[in-house]
Design a protein around this motif. Structure first.
Motif, short mmCIF file in Angstrom:
data_model
loop_
_atom_site.label_atom_id
_atom_site.label_comp_id
_atom_site.label_asym_id
_atom_site.label_seq_id
_atom_site.Cartn_x
_atom_site.Cartn_y
_atom_site.Cartn_z
N THR A 3 0.87 -1.16 0.00
CA THR A 3 0.00 0.00 0.00
C THR A 3 0.90 1.20 0.00
O THR A 3 1.89 1.23 0.72
N LEU A 17 -3.73 2.17 -3.33
CA LEU A 17 -3.12 0.86 -3.30
C LEU A 17 -2.39 0.69 -4.61
O LEU A 17 -2.76 1.30 -5.61
N THR A 19 -1.70 -0.08 -7.98
CA THR A 19 -2.68 -0.32 -9.01
C THR A 19 -2.23 0.38 -10.28
O THR A 19 -1.15 0.95 -10.33
N GLY A 82 -1.24 -9.61 2.39
CA GLY A 82 -2.50 -9.72 1.67
C GLY A 82 -2.45 -10.82 0.65
O GLY A 82 -1.39 -11.14 0.14
N HIS A 84 -5.29 -11.12 -1.86
CA HIS A 84 -5.92 -10.71 -3.10
C HIS A 84 -6.45 -9.28 -3.03
O HIS A 84 -6.04 -8.43 -3.80
N PHE A 85 -7.34 -9.01 -2.11
CA PHE A 85 -7.98 -7.71 -2.03
C PHE A 85 -7.52 -7.03 -0.75
O PHE A 85 -8.02 -7.29 0.33
N LEU A 86 -6.51 -6.17 -0.87
CA LEU A 86 -5.84 -5.60 0.30
C LEU A 86 -6.76 -4.89 1.29
O LEU A 86 -6.56 -5.03 2.49
N PRO A 87 -7.76 -4.13 0.86
CA PRO A 87 -8.61 -3.48 1.86
C PRO A 87 -9.31 -4.48 2.78
O PRO A 87 -9.58 -4.17 3.93
N GLU A 88 -9.59 -5.66 2.30
CA GLU A 88 -10.18 -6.69 3.16
C GLU A 88 -9.11 -7.46 3.92
O GLU A 88 -9.27 -7.76 5.10
N ASP A 89 -8.03 -7.79 3.25
CA ASP A 89 -6.99 -8.62 3.85
C ASP A 89 -6.23 -7.89 4.96
O ASP A 89 -5.79 -8.51 5.92
#
Length: 105
Positions: A3, A17, A19, A82, A84-89
């Motif tokens: 991030t 993030l 991207t 993380g 796959h999906f950093l905001p969740e992980d």
């Protein structure tokens, strides 16, 4: 996974993030290779993606402009775990990094 938080030259804080940070067209420097994507969509594609890991090792890195972004001023880069999906992980770690960074801008 990473991030990165930072500010742009105008002083407006942004957090992002890793991207794609620029538009992608077929003729841009970070454009996907049409011949590779044809192969990925062919019967050979499953082997390339699942066994040879071509998408993760070749496609994703070519689509990021990490080094260009690192030249932006007032950057702070934070590496978080993380899958796959950093905001969740890694929501807690990302929140902590943002809370630490925001007062500095």
């Amino acid at each position: 996974m990473e991030t990165v938080v930072g500010t742009v030259n105008l002083g407006t804080p942004i957090a992002y993030l890793e991207t794609l940070v620029a538009p992608v067209t077929w003729d841009s420097p970070n454009a996907p290779a049409p011949e590779l994507f044809r192969r990925l969509r062919s019967p050979e594609g499953e082997q390339l993606v699942l066994t040879d890991n071509v998408f993760v090792e070749a496609v994703l890195p070519s689509g990021t402009l990490r080094e260009q972004c690192r030249r932006w001023p007032n950057q702070r880069e934070v590496t978080v775990a993380g899958l796959h999906f950093l905001p969740e992980d890694s929501a807690t770690e990302i929140s902590a990094a943002l809370l630490d960074w925001i007062p500095t801008v």
